[in-house]
Design a protein around this motif. Structure first.
Motif, PDB file in Angstrom:
ATOM      1  N   ALA A 281      -7.560  -5.929  -1.825  1.00 63.24           N
ATOM      2  CA  ALA A 281      -8.610  -4.970  -1.453  1.00 63.24           C
ATOM      3  C   ALA A 281      -8.056  -3.966  -0.447  1.00 63.24           C
ATOM      4  O   ALA A 281      -8.352  -2.762  -0.515  1.00 63.24           O
ATOM      5  CB  ALA A 281      -9.811  -5.719  -0.872  1.00 63.24           C
ATOM      6  N   ASP A 282      -7.205  -4.435   0.477  1.00 66.86           N
ATOM      7  CA  ASP A 282      -6.589  -3.530   1.452  1.00 66.86           C
ATOM      8  C   ASP A 282      -5.660  -2.538   0.764  1.00 66.86           C
ATOM      9  O   ASP A 282      -5.639  -1.360   1.101  1.00 66.86           O
ATOM     10  CB  ASP A 282      -5.797  -4.334   2.493  1.00 66.86           C
ATOM     11  N   VAL A 283      -4.872  -3.047  -0.190  1.00 66.83           N
ATOM     12  CA  VAL A 283      -3.919  -2.158  -0.874  1.00 66.83           C
ATOM     13  C   VAL A 283      -4.660  -1.050  -1.634  1.00 66.83           C
ATOM     14  O   VAL A 283      -4.269   0.109  -1.602  1.00 66.83           O
ATOM     15  CB  VAL A 283      -3.028  -2.962  -1.858  1.00 66.83           C
ATOM     16  N   PHE A 284      -5.748  -1.425  -2.302  1.00 64.95           N
ATOM     17  CA  PHE A 284      -6.456  -0.444  -3.117  1.00 64.95           C
ATOM     18  C   PHE A 284      -7.494   0.337  -2.323  1.00 64.95           C
ATOM     19  O   PHE A 284      -8.062   1.308  -2.830  1.00 64.95           O
ATOM     20  CB  PHE A 284      -7.147  -1.140  -4.307  1.00 64.95           C
ATOM     21  N   GLY A 285      -7.750  -0.104  -1.097  1.00 61.58           N
ATOM     22  CA  GLY A 285      -8.771   0.555  -0.302  1.00 61.58           C
ATOM     23  C   GLY A 285     -10.154   0.421  -0.915  1.00 61.58           C
ATOM     24  O   GLY A 285     -10.945   1.359  -0.891  1.00 61.58           O
ATOM     25  N   LEU A 286     -10.420  -0.736  -1.504  1.00 64.81           N
ATOM     26  CA  LEU A 286     -11.705  -0.982  -2.169  1.00 64.81           C
ATOM     27  C   LEU A 286     -12.326  -2.250  -1.607  1.00 64.81           C
ATOM     28  O   LEU A 286     -11.622  -3.118  -1.102  1.00 64.81           O
ATOM     29  CB  LEU A 286     -11.482  -1.159  -3.683  1.00 64.81           C
ATOM     30  N   PRO A 287     -13.653  -2.374  -1.740  1.00 62.01           N
ATOM     31  CA  PRO A 287     -14.288  -3.622  -1.314  1.00 62.01           C
ATOM     32  C   PRO A 287     -13.806  -4.779  -2.187  1.00 62.01           C
ATOM     33  O   PRO A 287     -13.459  -4.578  -3.356  1.00 62.01           O
ATOM     34  CB  PRO A 287     -15.784  -3.376  -1.541  1.00 62.01           C
ATOM     35  N   ILE A 288     -13.830  -5.953  -1.616  1.00 58.07           N
ATOM     36  CA  ILE A 288     -13.292  -7.116  -2.317  1.00 58.07           C
ATOM     37  C   ILE A 288     -14.073  -7.394  -3.605  1.00 58.07           C
ATOM     38  O   ILE A 288     -13.492  -7.800  -4.626  1.00 58.07           O
ATOM     39  CB  ILE A 288     -13.269  -8.344  -1.364  1.00 58.07           C
ATOM     40  N   GLY A 289     -15.378  -7.131  -3.601  1.00 56.29           N
ATOM     41  CA  GLY A 289     -16.193  -7.350  -4.808  1.00 56.29           C
ATOM     42  C   GLY A 289     -15.740  -6.457  -5.954  1.00 56.29           C
ATOM     43  O   GLY A 289     -15.689  -6.888  -7.117  1.00 56.29           O
ATOM     44  N   THR A 290     -15.385  -5.215  -5.615  1.00 56.41           N
ATOM     45  CA  THR A 290     -14.896  -4.282  -6.634  1.00 56.41           C
ATOM     46  C   THR A 290     -13.567  -4.768  -7.204  1.00 56.41           C
ATOM     47  O   THR A 290     -13.327  -4.703  -8.412  1.00 56.41           O
ATOM     48  CB  THR A 290     -14.712  -2.878  -6.023  1.00 56.41           C
ATOM     49  N   ILE A 291     -12.728  -5.277  -6.303  1.00 53.71           N
ATOM     50  CA  ILE A 291     -11.438  -5.810  -6.753  1.00 53.71           C
ATOM     51  C   ILE A 291     -11.660  -6.958  -7.732  1.00 53.71           C
ATOM     52  O   ILE A 291     -11.026  -7.027  -8.787  1.00 53.71           O
ATOM     53  CB  ILE A 291     -10.618  -6.309  -5.528  1.00 53.71           C
TER      54      ILE A 291
ATOM     55  N   THR B   9       0.840  -1.205   0.000  1.00 56.59           N
ATOM     56  CA  THR B   9       0.000   0.000   0.000  1.00 56.59           C
ATOM     57  C   THR B   9       0.873   1.253   0.000  1.00 56.59           C
ATOM     58  O   THR B   9       0.658   2.185  -0.781  1.00 56.59           O
ATOM     59  CB  THR B   9      -0.919   0.023   1.247  1.00 56.59           C
ATOM     60  N   ILE B  10       1.877   1.267   0.880  1.00 54.61           N
ATOM     61  CA  ILE B  10       2.782   2.426   0.946  1.00 54.61           C
ATOM     62  C   ILE B  10       3.491   2.605  -0.390  1.00 54.61           C
ATOM     63  O   ILE B  10       3.568   3.704  -0.938  1.00 54.61           O
ATOM     64  CB  ILE B  10       3.833   2.231   2.075  1.00 54.61           C
ATOM     65  N   LEU B  11       3.999   1.490  -0.923  1.00 54.84           N
ATOM     66  CA  LEU B  11       4.760   1.556  -2.167  1.00 54.84           C
ATOM     67  C   LEU B  11       3.895   2.095  -3.318  1.00 54.84           C
ATOM     68  O   LEU B  11       4.314   2.964  -4.084  1.00 54.84           O
ATOM     69  CB  LEU B  11       5.293   0.160  -2.510  1.00 54.84           C
ATOM     70  N   ARG B  12       2.682   1.597  -3.400  1.00 56.42           N
ATOM     71  CA  ARG B  12       1.818   2.048  -4.495  1.00 56.42           C
ATOM     72  C   ARG B  12       1.456   3.527  -4.314  1.00 56.42           C
ATOM     73  O   ARG B  12       1.430   4.287  -5.288  1.00 56.42           O
ATOM     74  CB  ARG B  12       0.556   1.195  -4.569  1.00 56.42           C
ATOM     75  N   ASN B  13       1.204   3.943  -3.081  1.00 53.92           N
ATOM     76  CA  ASN B  13       0.893   5.357  -2.859  1.00 53.92           C
ATOM     77  C   ASN B  13       2.068   6.253  -3.226  1.00 53.92           C
ATOM     78  O   ASN B  13       1.890   7.324  -3.798  1.00 53.92           O
ATOM     79  CB  ASN B  13       0.477   5.597  -1.406  1.00 53.92           C
ATOM     80  N   LEU B  14       3.277   5.801  -2.919  1.00 52.73           N
ATOM     81  CA  LEU B  14       4.458   6.580  -3.298  1.00 52.73           C
ATOM     82  C   LEU B  14       4.560   6.668  -4.811  1.00 52.73           C
ATOM     83  O   LEU B  14       4.879   7.720  -5.364  1.00 52.73           O
ATOM     84  CB  LEU B  14       5.726   5.942  -2.719  1.00 52.73           C
ATOM     85  N   PHE B  15       4.287   5.555  -5.470  1.00 55.16           N
ATOM     86  CA  PHE B  15       4.311   5.553  -6.934  1.00 55.16           C
ATOM     87  C   PHE B  15       3.294   6.555  -7.477  1.00 55.16           C
ATOM     88  O   PHE B  15       3.613   7.364  -8.349  1.00 55.16           O
ATOM     89  CB  PHE B  15       4.014   4.144  -7.459  1.00 55.16           C
ATOM     90  N   LEU B  16       2.083   6.515  -6.927  1.00 57.43           N
ATOM     91  CA  LEU B  16       1.039   7.428  -7.408  1.00 57.43           C
ATOM     92  C   LEU B  16       1.402   8.881  -7.118  1.00 57.43           C
ATOM     93  O   LEU B  16       1.179   9.763  -7.938  1.00 57.43           O
ATOM     94  CB  LEU B  16      -0.311   7.086  -6.767  1.00 57.43           C
ATOM     95  N   ASN B  17       1.998   9.141  -5.941  1.00 51.69           N
ATOM     96  CA  ASN B  17       2.436  10.507  -5.637  1.00 51.69           C
ATOM     97  C   ASN B  17       3.430  10.999  -6.664  1.00 51.69           C
ATOM     98  O   ASN B  17       3.370  12.126  -7.111  1.00 51.69           O
ATOM     99  CB  ASN B  17       3.110  10.565  -4.261  1.00 51.69           C
ATOM    100  N   GLY B  18       4.362  10.111  -7.008  1.00 56.07           N
ATOM    101  CA  GLY B  18       5.377  10.478  -7.993  1.00 56.07           C
ATOM    102  C   GLY B  18       4.743  10.795  -9.332  1.00 56.07           C
ATOM    103  O   GLY B  18       5.111  11.755 -10.000  1.00 56.07           O
ATOM    104  N   VAL B  19       3.761   9.998  -9.698  1.00 56.75           N
ATOM    105  CA  VAL B  19       3.062  10.215 -10.966  1.00 56.75           C
ATOM    106  C   VAL B  19       2.346  11.562 -10.937  1.00 56.75           C
ATOM    107  O   VAL B  19       2.390  12.330 -11.891  1.00 56.75           O
ATOM    108  CB  VAL B  19       2.055   9.073 -11.225  1.00 56.75           C
ATOM    109  N   ARG B  20       1.728  11.852  -9.786  1.00 55.12           N
ATOM    110  CA  ARG B  20       0.990  13.119  -9.699  1.00 55.12           C
ATOM    111  C   ARG B  20       1.943  14.299  -9.770  1.00 55.12           C
ATOM    112  O   ARG B  20       1.650  15.314 -10.367  1.00 55.12           O
ATOM    113  CB  ARG B  20       0.209  13.177  -8.388  1.00 55.12           C
ATOM    114  N   GLN B  21       3.112  14.140  -9.129  1.00 56.40           N
ATOM    115  CA  GLN B  21       4.065  15.252  -9.167  1.00 56.40           C
ATOM    116  C   GLN B  21       4.546  15.515 -10.579  1.00 56.40           C
ATOM    117  O   GLN B  21       4.841  16.640 -10.940  1.00 56.40           O
ATOM    118  CB  GLN B  21       5.262  14.948  -8.264  1.00 56.40           C
ATOM    119  N   GLN B  22       4.624  14.429 -11.359  1.00 56.07           N
ATOM    120  CA  GLN B  22       5.105  14.611 -12.724  1.00 56.07           C
ATOM    121  C   GLN B  22       4.048  15.218 -13.626  1.00 56.07           C
ATOM    122  O   GLN B  22       4.363  15.814 -14.645  1.00 56.07           O
ATOM    123  CB  GLN B  22       5.535  13.257 -13.303  1.00 56.07           C
TER     124      GLN B  22
END
Lengths: 169, 270
Positions: free
Chosen positions: A132-142, A59-72
Motif C-alpha cells: 500500500a505504501d509503494v502504490f500510495g493506495l489504501p490497503i483495502g484498494t490493494i 517505491t523509488i524503483l517503481r516510480n523510476l520505471f513509470l517515469n521511463g515508461v512515460r518518457q517512451q
C-alpha cells in the motif's frame, strides 16, 4: 556516520529481481536499480524516520520505471495504465511466444499495476501494508486489486493464448 | 463451520496464499477450503503461479551484485559530480589555456540528434557517441593525424575549434594516444582524440566549442557505448568508450583532474 552499504546493499538482489521482472533486460534493469540507489542516497535524509527502507526503495524503483515508461510514450498519446501496457513486455516485439502454464510469460499480458502487485507481494514478499505504501493506495484498494490481478494471471495461464494487449491509439 | 464459511472473503484467500493471516484466521480459511474443493483448487493454482514466478526469478537474486551497483561505486560517482561543480565554480583553466571563444555560440541543444535511440541526449553527446561508433572501428584510418605528430595535431585542432587545447595523458591508465581528427558538428567543428590500450580497446575524447552552462557530469549510454560528458570554460567534453561505466568514469575523472587548477598545467606552450 551512516553507512549506506549496510543500509542499502542487502536490498539490491530483490531490487534487481523486481526491476528485471518488469523490464526483462539486464542492462536496463540494472540502470533502474542504479538510479534508484543514487536517489536513495541523495534523499535518505528526506525519508520518514519510521518509514520502512524496503518499501521506500521499491517505491523509488517503481516510480523510476513509470517515469521511463512515460518518457517512451509518444507525445500526445493517451497516458495511463493502459498506455503502460505497450511497454509492459519488452520481450514482446512482434512475435509473442506462448508458453502454456508459464506464469512469467503469462505475467506479460497483465497491466503494469497488476504485474507490480503480483511481483511485490508474491515474489518480494512485501506485506499488504508495504505494498500500500509503494502504490500510495489504501490497503483495502490493494487487496481488491490483488484479487483481480490473481484472477487475470489465472486466466492468462489457463488460456493457451496470452491475454492480448490492449493498444491505445 | 457454516458461520465461518460466510465470513471468508477474497481478502482472506489472498492473505492465506501470502501467509499474511493470523494463525487463527488461517485455520478458519483452511477449514473453509477443505469444505470447498473448487475454491481450494483455485487457491492452489494461485499458489502454484506464485511459486513458479519465484522459481523463475530466483536466479537474479542469486547473482553477485554487479560492481557498478555497489554503494561505494555510486558514492564515488556522486563525489565526482560534486567535485565537478566545485571546480566549475572555481572557473579553472586547463585544457583551455587561452580564451578566444568569441563567436562560438551554444550549439549543444540546437538540433535533435540523428540517431533515434539517442533522442533526448544533448547533440554534443550524441555526436561524440556517433563519432566513436564510426571511427573506433577503423583499423587503418582510425585517426587523421597520428600521435607521432602530436604538436601539429594539437595546433591544427585548436585552430579549428577556436580554443587552445592540450591532450590529456592517459598512459598511466594504459591508454596511449593514437591521434585525432576533425569532425563537423552542426556548422562548427569538433575534435576527436583517440586512445588505445594494449588489448586494442579504444576510447575517444570528444571536444567542441560549446557555450552550454550545464556543468553536470553526465553519463549516457546507447547500445554498448557509454559516454561521460561535461562542459567547462566554453568547451564541451565527452569521454566515450565501450568499457564499464566505472572504468570510463575513472578515465573521465583522470581527464578532469588534468584540468584541475590546483595542479600545474602540463604544457602551457601548446
Amino acid at each position: 556516520m551512516l553507512d549506506f552499504s549496510i543500509e542499502l546493499e542487502p536490498h539490491i538482489p530483490a531490487l534487481r529481481r523486481f526491476a528485471w521482472a518488469m523490464v526483462r533486460d539486464s542492462q536496463a534493469a540494472d540502470d533502474l536499480v542504479q538510479d534508484c540507489l543514487e536517489k536513495a542516497i541523495s534523499r535518505w535524509h528526506t525519508r520518514r524516520q519510521d518509514a520502512d527502507a524496503r518499501s521506500w526503495l521499491f517505491t523509488i524503483l517503481r516510480n523510476l520505471f513509470l517515469n521511463g515508461v512515460r518518457q517512451q510514450a509518444r507525445r500526445g498519446r493517451h497516458l495511463g495504465i493502459e498506455a503502460l501496457d505497450d511497454v509492459a513486455s519488452p520481450d514482446g516485439g512482434g512475435e509473442r511466444v506462448v508458453i502454456a502454464k508459464d506464469a512469467l510469460a503469462a505475467l506479460d499480458g497483465l497491466t503494469e499495476e497488476h504485474r507490480a502487485l503480483l511481483l511485490l507481494i508474491g515474489v518480494e514478499e512485501l506485506s499488504y501494508q508495504q505494498a500500500a505504501d509503494v502504490f500510495g493506495l489504501p490497503i483495502g484498494t490493494i487487496m481488491s486489486r490483488l484479487s483481480r490481478a490473481r484472477a487475470q494471471l489465472r486466466r492468462a495461464i489457463e488460456s493457451d493464448e496470452r491475454v492480448p494487449l490492449r493498444r491505445v491509439k | 463451520m457454516t458461520e465461518d464459511d460466510r465470513l471468508i472473503g477474497e481478502d482472506d484467500l489472498d492473505g492465506f496464499i501470502d501467509g499474511q493471516l493470523s494463525e487463527r484466521r488461517a485455520g478458519e480459511v483452511a477449514r473453509y477450503l477443505a469444505a470447498n474443493p473448487q475454491v481450494a483448487a483455485r487457491v492452489e493454482q494461485d499458489r502454484a503461479a506464485r511459486d513458479d514466478l519465484r522459481q523463475r526469478l530466483a536466479f537474479i537474486a542469486e547473482q553477485p551484485i554487479p560492481s557498478r551497483l555497489r554503494v561505494a561505486a555510486i558514492q564515488a560517482r556522486r563525489r565526482a559530480v560534486w567535485m565537478g561543480r566545485l571546480r566549475v565554480a572555481a572557473a579553472c583553466a586547463g585544457l583551455v589555456i587561452a580564451g578566444g571563444a568569441s563567436g562560438w555560440e551554444a550549439h549543444a541543444y540546437l538540433e535533435p540528434p540523428a540517431v533515434p535511440q539517442m533522442r533526448g541526449l544533448p547533440v554534443a553527446t550524441a555526436d561524440a557517441i556517433s563519432a566513436h561508433r564510426v571511427y573506433s572501428m577503423e583499423t587503418i584510418h582510425a585517426v587523421e593525424v597520428a600521435a607521432a605528430q602530436e604538436a601539429h595535431l594539437v595546433q591544427w585542432l585548436s585552430r579549428r575549434i577556436g580554443q587552445k587545447l592540450t591532450v590529456p595523458d592517459l598512459n598511466p591508465q594504459g591508454f596511449a594516444l593514437m591521434g585525432g581528427r576533425l569532425l563537423p558538428t552542426g556548422s562548427a567543428s569538433a575534435a576527436q582524440f583517440m586512445y588505445e590500450n594494449r588489448t586494442g580497446q579504444r576510447l575517444t575524447l570528444y571536444v567542441r566549442a560549446n557555450a552550454g552552462d550545464d556543468t553536470e557530469f553526465r553519463f549516457a549510454q546507447t547500445g554498448d557505448i557509454g559516454a561521460f560528458s561535461w562542459n567547462e570554460e566554453g568547451l564541451g567534453f565527452a569521454m566515450v568508450g565501450s568499457i564499464s561505466r566505472e572504468a570510463l568514469l575513472g578515465l573521465a575523472e583522470t581527464v578532469w583532474r588534468q584540468l584541475d587548477p590546483a595542479r600545474p598545467v602540463p604544457k602551457p606552450s601548446l
